[in-house]
Design a protein around this motif. Structure first.
Motif, short mmCIF file in Angstrom:
data_model
loop_
_atom_site.label_atom_id
_atom_site.label_comp_id
_atom_site.label_asym_id
_atom_site.label_seq_id
_atom_site.Cartn_x
_atom_site.Cartn_y
_atom_site.Cartn_z
N LEU A 195 0.53 6.27 4.93
CA LEU A 195 -0.24 5.15 5.28
C LEU A 195 -1.76 5.32 5.00
CD1 LEU A 195 1.71 4.44 8.64
CD2 LEU A 195 2.16 3.35 6.59
N CYS A 196 -2.33 3.99 4.96
CA CYS A 196 -3.67 4.08 4.86
C CYS A 196 -4.62 4.37 5.99
CB CYS A 196 -4.13 2.50 4.51
SG CYS A 196 -5.87 2.35 3.88
N HIS A 197 -5.68 5.10 5.95
CA HIS A 197 -6.26 5.54 7.01
C HIS A 197 -7.70 4.98 6.95
CE1 HIS A 197 -3.59 8.72 8.65
NE2 HIS A 197 -3.07 8.53 7.59
N TRP A 256 0.84 -1.20 0.12
CA TRP A 256 0.03 -0.18 0.05
C TRP A 256 0.81 1.17 -0.09
CZ3 TRP A 256 -1.20 4.55 1.99
CH2 TRP A 256 -2.38 5.30 1.83
N SER A 257 1.85 1.14 0.90
CA SER A 257 2.77 2.40 0.88
C SER A 257 3.47 2.78 -0.11
CB SER A 257 3.58 2.35 2.29
OG SER A 257 4.55 1.31 1.92
N VAL A 258 3.63 1.80 -1.24
CA VAL A 258 4.38 2.00 -2.61
C VAL A 258 3.41 2.19 -3.56
CG1 VAL A 258 6.03 1.08 -4.04
CG2 VAL A 258 6.34 0.78 -1.63
N HIS A 259 2.53 1.61 -3.71
CA HIS A 259 1.62 1.39 -5.03
C HIS A 259 0.28 2.48 -4.59
CE1 HIS A 259 4.21 -2.00 -5.21
NE2 HIS A 259 4.33 -1.43 -6.46
N ASN A 260 -0.22 2.61 -3.40
CA ASN A 260 -1.45 3.39 -3.28
C ASN A 260 -1.25 4.73 -2.51
OD1 ASN A 260 -2.05 0.46 -3.37
ND2 ASN A 260 -4.18 1.39 -3.55
N ALA A 261 -0.19 4.86 -1.90
CA ALA A 261 -0.05 6.13 -1.09
C ALA A 261 0.16 7.48 -1.98
CB ALA A 261 1.12 5.78 -0.16
N ASP A 268 -0.28 -0.04 7.22
CA ASP A 268 0.25 -0.29 5.65
C ASP A 268 -0.03 -1.70 5.55
OD1 ASP A 268 1.65 -0.18 3.31
OD2 ASP A 268 3.66 -0.17 4.22
N SER A 269 -0.32 -2.19 4.52
CA SER A 269 -0.51 -3.57 4.05
C SER A 269 0.38 -3.88 2.76
CB SER A 269 -2.00 -3.82 3.89
OG SER A 269 -2.60 -2.85 2.99
N TRP A 270 0.49 -5.43 2.59
CA TRP A 270 1.19 -5.98 1.62
C TRP A 270 0.97 -7.30 1.51
CZ3 TRP A 270 3.32 -4.26 6.17
CH2 TRP A 270 3.88 -5.25 7.02
N VAL A 271 1.17 -7.91 0.05
CA VAL A 271 1.32 -9.33 -0.01
C VAL A 271 2.56 -10.07 0.51
CG1 VAL A 271 1.12 -10.86 -1.93
CG2 VAL A 271 -0.41 -8.97 -2.23
N VAL A 272 2.29 -11.12 1.10
CA VAL A 272 3.46 -11.86 1.74
C VAL A 272 3.51 -13.04 0.69
CG1 VAL A 272 3.95 -13.10 3.49
CG2 VAL A 272 2.81 -11.13 3.89
N GLY A 273 4.71 -13.41 0.30
CA GLY A 273 4.86 -14.63 -0.75
C GLY A 273 4.54 -14.47 -2.21
N GLU A 274 4.50 -15.48 -2.87
CA GLU A 274 4.47 -15.39 -4.24
C GLU A 274 3.23 -15.58 -4.90
OE1 GLU A 274 7.05 -14.02 -6.02
OE2 GLU A 274 8.06 -13.86 -4.18
N GLU A 275 2.12 -15.62 -4.06
CA GLU A 275 0.85 -15.98 -4.50
C GLU A 275 0.05 -14.73 -4.40
OE1 GLU A 275 -2.88 -18.94 -2.90
OE2 GLU A 275 -0.87 -19.44 -2.46
N PRO A 276 -1.09 -14.41 -5.53
CA PRO A 276 -1.87 -13.43 -5.40
C PRO A 276 -2.57 -13.38 -4.11
CG PRO A 276 -2.03 -14.26 -7.54
CD PRO A 276 -1.14 -15.11 -6.77
#
Length: 116
Positions: free
Chosen positions: A56-58, A44-49, A96-104
């Protein structure tokens, strides 16, 4: 007899696209639902901010994880793992939020309830 509805996320009412992600929204008479799909590497902090104008997301989030693995970390350091079957309620506290690993990562969100 009350009305019944059949809708599909393949034909959403709204689509919000951003780098590494997509959010599809379906409106029903009493509720709006969103399906979030984030690709590996999304944060989120990289692609949506940049578009949101905040570091950060509120926004609050209520929903469940359908597949993949996501993470949320609040500004104060509290960390949450989001895995399939998890039901979540994320507050408006900056996070903040993000994807963990290599799966969508795919989650279903309750956006608003309309009371009659």
């Amino acid at each position: 007899m009350e009305k019944s509805y059949l809708r599909a996320f393949d034909e959403p009412d709204e689509v919000r696209e951003f780098p590494f992600g997509r959010f599809e929204i379906v409106h029903l008479e009493g509720v709006s639902l969103g399906r979030a799909t984030y690709s590996p590497g999304w944060k989120w902090s990289v692609h949506n901010a940049p578009k949101a104008g905040t570091a950060l997301c509120h926004a609050p989030h209520t929903g469940t994880v359908l597949s993949g693995h996501g993470a949320v970390q609040y500004e104060d350091g509290v960390y949450l793992d989001l895995v399939p079957g998890t039901v979540f309620e994320i507050s408006t506290q900056p996070h903040d939020s993000w994807v963990v690993g290599e799966e969508p990562y795919v989650s279903l969100h309750i956006l608003n309830l309309h009371r009659h």
